[in-house]
Write an enzyme that holds these catalytic residues in place. Structure first.
Site, PDB file in Angstrom:
ATOM      1  N   GLU A  27       0.829  -1.214   0.000  1.00 52.05           N
ATOM      2  CA  GLU A  27       0.000   0.000   0.000  1.00 52.05           C
ATOM      3  C   GLU A  27       0.861   1.261   0.000  1.00 52.05           C
ATOM      4  OE1 GLU A  27      -3.113  -0.149  -0.526  1.00 52.05           O
ATOM      5  OE2 GLU A  27      -3.771  -2.110   0.174  1.00 52.05           O
ATOM      6  N   ASP A  60      -4.580  -9.715  -8.199  1.00 54.60           N
ATOM      7  CA  ASP A  60      -4.943  -8.781  -9.276  1.00 54.60           C
ATOM      8  C   ASP A  60      -3.810  -7.929  -9.866  1.00 54.60           C
ATOM      9  OD1 ASP A  60      -4.817  -7.484  -6.820  1.00 54.60           O
ATOM     10  OD2 ASP A  60      -6.810  -6.612  -6.901  1.00 54.60           O
ATOM     11  N   GLU A  90     -18.361  -6.881  -2.654  1.00 61.55           N
ATOM     12  CA  GLU A  90     -17.000  -7.417  -2.618  1.00 61.55           C
ATOM     13  C   GLU A  90     -16.958  -8.821  -3.216  1.00 61.55           C
ATOM     14  OE1 GLU A  90     -14.962  -5.104  -2.490  1.00 61.55           O
ATOM     15  OE2 GLU A  90     -13.932  -5.155  -0.575  1.00 61.55           O
TER      16      GLU A  90
HETATM   17  C1  DMJ Z   1      -6.599   0.231  -4.712  1.00 61.35           C
HETATM   18  O1  DMJ Z   1      -5.835   0.543  -3.611  1.00 61.35           O
HETATM   19  C2  DMJ Z   1      -5.779  -0.391  -5.811  1.00 61.35           C
HETATM   20  O2  DMJ Z   1      -6.471  -0.298  -7.004  1.00 61.35           O
HETATM   21  C3  DMJ Z   1      -5.419  -1.813  -5.539  1.00 61.35           C
HETATM   22  O3  DMJ Z   1      -4.739  -2.420  -6.585  1.00 61.35           O
HETATM   23  C4  DMJ Z   1      -6.666  -2.608  -5.264  1.00 61.35           C
HETATM   24  N1  DMJ Z   1      -7.474  -1.993  -4.253  1.00 61.35           N
HETATM   25  C5  DMJ Z   1      -7.756  -0.601  -4.289  1.00 61.35           C
HETATM   26  C6  DMJ Z   1      -9.001  -0.188  -5.017  1.00 61.35           C
HETATM   27  O4  DMJ Z   1     -10.037  -1.044  -4.993  1.00 61.35           O
END
Ligand code: DMJ
Length: 563
Positions: free
Chosen positions: A108, A249, A342
């Protein structure tokens, strides 16, 4: 293979074209949405990381960085607000301190803080900020981004090169830290770290990101899939669900975008190999399920909100038909609930217990933006309008926008994640502004590109922008320009070195980042990574920089003049 359950498969119709309000109206509404949230954050929550929109106060969530302000900074410029961008950029330079005893998520902090500062640095010229002579290869926001990233480097000092998930910004990795990290937490660094390396000339960042990518690639199963959580010390897969959503992802996203940003075929080949297995084992009727990574058997027939980035990624690769069909599936879920839960059970056509929330995520809007650019189909604008309406209706509070705790009854949570301002609103605005400079492809003279570097030798923005996974745009042209110049400077240093020390092998000390790919990283003592507790700030470039004109004159004299 076809999926054995009946899917809700409403067709997408274009009958709404005439009902769509003009784009200017939507852009105005999106701006006012942004300022309602942004001003509420400043008034009620700054300097905390996030706004709590039900209690009108703030909280630290991912560190203690005034995260929402860093994440929102480039959105200010996207919306055209140069003066506020300048004001905030200087507030952040004065107030944000990474020398803090905080356990932070490596992932993050990278995507939101390093990514946010890098974008702001690259957009500083367009924002009318005073630029220092070497910009975009140097500058205060770039130094801040590098400083934040340097604090993450200790997490990568593992036998495998795969990083721990959490690092203490002051003390490094705690001896009690769990070695189990999600896949995305290993493979989501190359965009920011290669950008840092190529702008500053310091290869350390790109080296560690590549080493982690190479290690992860080697752990794929015999059928070509990766799982969800891995032990970064033993390389054992701890959670073996393979899919394209939570936990994985952005690893796939960074292989594709890394390939584009760095013109790196190896990354693209990795993605294509994964994609073949993903299509083969996880795709059913244009949904993507979760399967066991070694056997390919279905483990969870669910769609996750985070997976909605996938159609956008497919469109970047030119797989439009498939992207459109998958988008239609996801949009049908949005229409069912007025947001994306979600988790959504595909066989039951309903939400999954305890996963009914919608924390104002951007992914479906992000895909709509790419697909509208690629097809011009107004279906995607309709999704944008749907999103605008339901966020206003369900989530707006007197001091911001609240995450939806449950899409079934519209209960709210006391949280506004920083990605709402960084991503959701940005992609929404860009969806309704198809000629925005961030989409690239503009013509000379329309402001779509600008000059940078000493003597204006960098042509910036001309090749479009690549968005990191937090929607922070990166400029491939800046990377190219700065690494070309650091290469030239290196050649010059080597030439001078070989004159003064004829026996020393020139170029043996440091190669440009793009030539060091795949090599093991420098040991920590050689690298710029700080040891726990160390406070020293090293200059980004360790050698004096020769101006471009001086280099030419020096080169003209090198072989005839010993001075
Ligand atoms: C964001 O912080 C980024 O896009 C991350 O890759 C996935 N989660 C959140 C948004 O949903």
């Amino acid at each position: 293979r076809s999926f054995p359950y009946k899917m809700p498969s409403e067709c997408m119709c274009k009958c709404n074209i005439l009902l769509l309000p003009p784009p200017q109206t939507n852009k105005k509404r999106i701006k006012s949405m942004f300022y309602h949230a942004y001003n509420s954050y400043l008034d009620n929550a700054f300097p905390y990381d996030e706004l709590r929109p039900l209690t009108c106060d703030g909280q630290d969530t991912w560190g203690s960085f005034s995260l929402t302000l860093i994440d929102a900074l480039d959105t200010l410029l996207v919306l055209g607000n140069q003066t506020e961008f300048q004001r905030v950029a200087s507030i952040l330079q004065d107030t944000v301190d990474f020398d803090i005893d905080v356990n932070a998520s490596v992932f993050e902090t990278n995507i939101r803080v390093v990514g946010g500062l890098l974008s702001a640095h690259l957009l500083a010229g367009r924002a009318g900020m005073e630029l220092e002579p070497g910009w975009p290869c140097s500058g205060p926001l770039l130094r801040m981004a590098a400083e934040a990233a340097r604090r993450l480097i200790p997490a990568f000092q593992t036998p495998t090169g795969m990083p721990y998930g959490t690092v203490n910004l002051l003390h490094g990795v705690s001896p009690t830290e769990t070695p189990v990290t999600c896949t995305a937490g290993v493979g989501t660094f190359i965009l920011e770290f290669a950008t840092l390396s190529r702008l500053t000339g310091d290869p350390t960042f790109e080296d560690v990101a590549r080493r982690a990518l190479t290690a992860l690639w080697k752990t794929r199963s015999d059928i070509g899939l990766v799982g969800n959580h891995i032990d970064v010390l033993s390389k054992k897969w701890v959670a073996q669900d393979a899919g394209i959503g939570a936990g994985v992802d952005s690893y796939f996203e960074y292989l594709v975008k890394g390939a584009i940003l760095l013109q790196d075929e190896e990354l693209l080949n990795m993605f294509h190999a994964y994609d073949a297995a993903i299509q083969n084992y996880t795709r059913f009727d244009d949904w993507y399920l979760w399967v066991q990574m070694h056997k390919g058997t279905v483990s969870m027939p669910i769609f996750q909100s985070l997976e909605a980035f996938w159609p956008g990624l497919q469109s970047l690769l030119g797989n439009l038909d498939s992207a459109v069909r998958t988008f239609q599936n996801y949009y049908s879920v949005w229409r069912q609930f007025g947001g994306l839960p979600e988790f959504y059970s595909i066989p039951q056509g309903y939400t999954v217990d305890k996963r009914e929330g919608y924390p104002l995520r951007p992914e479906l809007i992000e895909s709509a933006m790419y697909l509208f650019r690629a097809t011009g189909d107004h279906t995607y604008l309709q999704l944008g309008l749907d999103a605008l309406e339901s966020i206003e209706k369900v989530s707006r509070t007197p001091c911001g926008y609240a995450s939806v705790k449950d899409l079934r009854d519209h209960q709210l949570d006391n949280r506004m994640e920083s990605f709402f301002l960084a991503e959701t609103i940005k992609y929404l605005y860009l969806l309704f502004d198809p000629t925005h400079f961030l989409h690239g492809g503009g013509m000379e003279g329309d402001g779509s590109w600008e000059e940078g570097g000493e003597g204006g030798q960098c042509v910036l923005g001309a090749g479009g922008f690549i968005f990191n996974t937090e929607a922070h745009p990166l400029d491939p042209a800046a990377l190219y320009c700065c690494s070309r110049h650091s290469k030239e400077r290196q050649e010059l240093r080597d030439a001078l070195l070989s004159l003064s020390h004829p026996k020393k092998k020139a170029g043996s000390q440091s190669k440009p980042a793009d030539e060091r790919a795949g090599e093991p990283p420098q040991s920590q003592s050689e690298s710029i990574a700080l040891k726990p507790g160390e406070k020293k700030t090293l200059p980004t470039l360790s050698c004096p920089v020769q101006p471009f004109s001086a280099r030419l004159s020096v080169l003209g004299q090198v072989f005839s003049d010993n001075s």
